[in-house]
Design a protein around this motif. Structure first.
Motif, mmCIF file in Angstrom:
data_model
loop_
_atom_site.group_PDB
_atom_site.id
_atom_site.type_symbol
_atom_site.label_atom_id
_atom_site.label_comp_id
_atom_site.label_asym_id
_atom_site.label_seq_id
_atom_site.Cartn_x
_atom_site.Cartn_y
_atom_site.Cartn_z
ATOM 1 N N ALA A 207 0.837 -1.193 0.000
ATOM 2 C CA ALA A 207 0.000 0.000 0.000
ATOM 3 C C ALA A 207 0.877 1.250 0.000
ATOM 4 O O ALA A 207 1.925 1.299 0.660
ATOM 5 C CB ALA A 207 -0.911 0.005 1.227
ATOM 6 N N LEU B 282 -1.376 -3.252 4.388
ATOM 7 C CA LEU B 282 -2.686 -3.788 4.025
ATOM 8 C C LEU B 282 -2.965 -5.085 4.782
ATOM 9 O O LEU B 282 -2.039 -5.757 5.259
ATOM 10 C CB LEU B 282 -2.779 -4.012 2.512
ATOM 11 N N ARG C 266 -6.931 -1.213 4.410
ATOM 12 C CA ARG C 266 -5.698 -0.454 4.635
ATOM 13 C C ARG C 266 -5.498 -0.247 6.130
ATOM 14 O O ARG C 266 -6.431 0.106 6.855
ATOM 15 C CB ARG C 266 -5.750 0.902 3.929
ATOM 16 N N LEU D 118 -9.284 -0.391 0.273
ATOM 17 C CA LEU D 118 -8.348 0.058 -0.751
ATOM 18 C C LEU D 118 -8.510 -0.814 -1.993
ATOM 19 O O LEU D 118 -8.706 -2.024 -1.898
ATOM 20 C CB LEU D 118 -6.921 -0.049 -0.211
ATOM 21 N N GLU E 115 -2.801 1.621 -7.861
ATOM 22 C CA GLU E 115 -3.622 1.855 -6.677
ATOM 23 C C GLU E 115 -4.648 2.935 -7.010
ATOM 24 O O GLU E 115 -4.294 4.080 -7.298
ATOM 25 C CB GLU E 115 -2.754 2.276 -5.494
#
Length: 629
Positions: free
Chosen positions: A47, A62, A81, A97, A109
């Motif tokens: 992440a 994550l 997240r 996320l 992302e």
């Protein structure tokens, strides 16, 4: 079809496998009844950190990732997240996320998707062809479970995600009946836990089926290639009818055999050519006809380490000779020594000569760091960092070799000179910001430099990578304004500290790779890369793609910890070699290593191929039939 396991790992400790590494998405492919971990059982999806108004970063990780096929191809990933070390992330409360990927290697992302108001514990998703939308099912920390329909736009980029104000339909899942729009509420891959038991620390989350081609590609990209065979020409023909002199006949045969290279093949379908040292002692040069000649494929062997207490190594080939230089950890970085040899292997035990110390020049008081050789318009320079004394005044410098000078001669180098901006002003404010690890390269007719810069005051922002053009006529001057190229925004880059440093360029065809090191200079130190295509503006951050995971870590090669700060040199035969440092043991000192760079099917550098993987000893001896006419 092949089964792909998606999992996270249990953290070990802050030395071998930190939470910032463990709380990432890992992948494994089924082989028989077990799953084989990919990428050395290291994460492939991390992440991004969030950024504050002052530029500082908040590390993110994550939890409970879920992978599912997208309409039209590729895959989506949803996950919870969390903060870097595993705490709840207040900024993502009620959200999950979302990423998309075409190949499970490069991820985009998309951001946070709002689901509710409570902390989300787990999430599942799939595409529903009948409704032509995505179905999401999630559980909150309160114990309640929900399901919702979302339009296709949730997986069409950030703009599409931001346009989703609310789902098309939401309902509460009855935990007693376990019935919902997804069918039975998916579990956490309980049925696969026993199969993943052979994977150290694995916490399974889902298993999905992927095509054989997709599985093959993942194996090729996320498993280190190994030598699977070699080929040499079956026959070598030489015409010597007009040659009576035996020495000349010998030279002609040797010349013909020198052109017969071995093709070494690897498990990912790639290959490379290697020189063969043919044995001519038993060849009869006087008679015509055929005879068998043996030879050994050339494979230099560099035992690790090649130099103890030497970090940030760099090797160059200049006027046919090789030169090695590195940060000297043995005396707390107060000297730079150079080695000179006729061959790359010769550098291992070559004599060291003092090149620079912290007493000779005014303004050079200590902390001589990360020296690098670079050729600019046919002249040789050394870029390095130095300070008048305090750490907070460390700045990038350059030294020039005089015309016709010997790189191994101290007197042939100019005094270090600070790198400045195009207008001659300081690159940074001493005592507030430091610069180091400046590297230089030529790309599409322009010289560029990339360096690491860290602002400490009024707040420590961590070390970021910057890029600018360089004035080749005055290489101590930039030719453009500095631009931020990359920040330590992944967990592997802000592990123990927020650092990206040690950049070095590696052009491969139409692609420019810039490898760099990240995290603290302990066992968490790793190497990853940025890549840009020919024709792109290198001074625009969006021209570069940052790899989501490291390509060299403490898990890559057994016995080498904290691998990083590498540089490249090409030998006389066109092989590219990686010079790097690592620790021979968790508590070992930083020490230098040398290993051949392999290039995978896409041209990306492979830095963890050991000598035995590169060429198996059993296949080094080869034969060809020499035919003299």
């Amino acid at each position: 079809m092949s089964k792909l396991l998606c999992y996270t790992r249990k953290p070990i400790d802050n030395v071998l496998y930190d939470p910032k590494l463990a709380y990432s998405m890992h992948l494994a492919l089924q082989e028989g009844e077990l799953f084989r971990p990919l990428n050395h059982n290291s994460g492939v999806l991390f992440a991004l950190a969030t950024e504050n108004a002052d530029g500082s970063l908040n590390p993110m990780s994550l939890r409970n990732p879920w992978v599912f096929p997208l309409k039209g191809g590729g895959f989506g990933v949803v996950a919870v997240r969390i903060c870097g070390d595993g705490e709840e992330d207040a900024g993502s409360k009620g959200s999950v996320l979302v990423w998309t990927t075409r190949d499970l290697l490069v991820y985009q992302e998309l951001g946070l998707l709002k689901l509710g108001e409570q902390y989300v514990d787990w999430v599942r998703a799939e595409y529903d062809p009948q409704r032509n939308c995505y179905l999401l099912c999630w559980g909150e920390r309160t114990g309640c479970s929900y399901q919702a329909l979302f339009p296709l736009s949730v997986m069409q980029g950030k703009a599409g995600l931001e346009s989703v104000r609310e789902p098309l339909l939401t309902c509460i899942v009855d935990p007693d009946s376990r019935e919902n729009m997804l069918g039975e509420v998916p579990g956490a891959a309980d049925e696969y836990k026993w199969e993943a038991g052979s994977i150290e620390g694995a916490v399974p989350h889902c298993v999905l089926e992927i095509g054989e081609q997709e599985a093959w590609y993942l194996r090729c990209k996320l498993l280190t290639p190994v030598n699977t065979g070699v080929e040499v020409p079956v026959e070598t023909e030489v015409h010597l009818e007009d040659c009576e002199d035996e020495d000349l006949r010998r030279e002609r045969v040797a010349q013909a055999l020198r052109g017969q290279q071995a093709i070494v093949r690897y498990s990912d379908g790639t290959s490379c050519k290697k020189r063969v040292d043919w044995h001519l002692d038993h060849v009869d040069f006087t008679r015509k006809g055929s005879q068998v000649v043996e030879g050994d494929i050339y494979r230099p062997w560099f035992p690790f380490p090649v130099a103890y207490n030497r970090a940030d190594p760099c090797v160059t080939r200049w006027n046919g000779r090789y030169y090695f230089i590195a940060t000297n950890d043995a005396d707390s970085n107060h000297t730079l020594y150079i080695r000179e040899a006729d061959t790359l292997e010769g550098l291992t035990d070559a004599r060291e000569v003092l090149l620079l110390d912290s007493d000779t020049y005014e303004g050079i008081g200590g902390l001589l760091w990360a020296p690098e050789f670079h050729e600019i318009q046919g002249k040789l320079y050394i870029f390095h960092a130095a300070t008048p004394g305090p750490f907070y005044e460390e700045e990038s410098h350059i030294m020039a070799l005089r015309e016709g000078g010997n790189p191994a001669c101290r007197e042939d180098w100019s005094a270090p000179r600070r790198i400045v901006k195009a207008d001659g002003s300081d690159l940074c404010q001493a005592g507030k910001t430091i610069t180091l690890d400046m590297t230089c390269f030529l790309w599409e007719g322009e010289y560029y430099v990339i360096w690491s810069q860290r602002e400490f005051l009024p707040k420590d922002l961590g070390a970021w990578l910057y890029i600018a053009k360089l004035n080749p006529e005055e290489p101590w001057k930039l030719a453009s304004d500095p631009v931020v190229l990359s920040k330590p925004d992944y967990g592997w880059a802000n592990n123990h500290t927020f650092v990206e440093e040690g950049p070095y360029a590696l052009p491969v065809g139409d692609m420019l790779y810039v490898t760099f090191s990240a995290a603290a200079v302990d066992t968490s130190y790793v190497v990853s890369y940025l890549v840009a295509e020919r024709g792109k503006d290198l001074l625009r951050r969006e021209s570069w793609r940052k790899n989501n995971y490291p390509i060299l870590t403490s898990r890559s090669v057994e016995g080498e910890y904290g691998t990083g700060h590498n540089a490249y040199v090409e030998d006389a035969e066109g092989n590219v070699w990686n010079t790097y440092h690592a620790r021979p043991g968790v508590e070992g000192v930083r020490s230098s290593g040398i290993r051949r760079v392999h290039f995978d099917m896409d041209g990306a550098p492979v830095l963890d191929m050991t000598e035995e993987m590169d060429l198996r000893e059993a296949w080094r001896r080869v034969k060809t039939r020499l035919v003299i006419r």
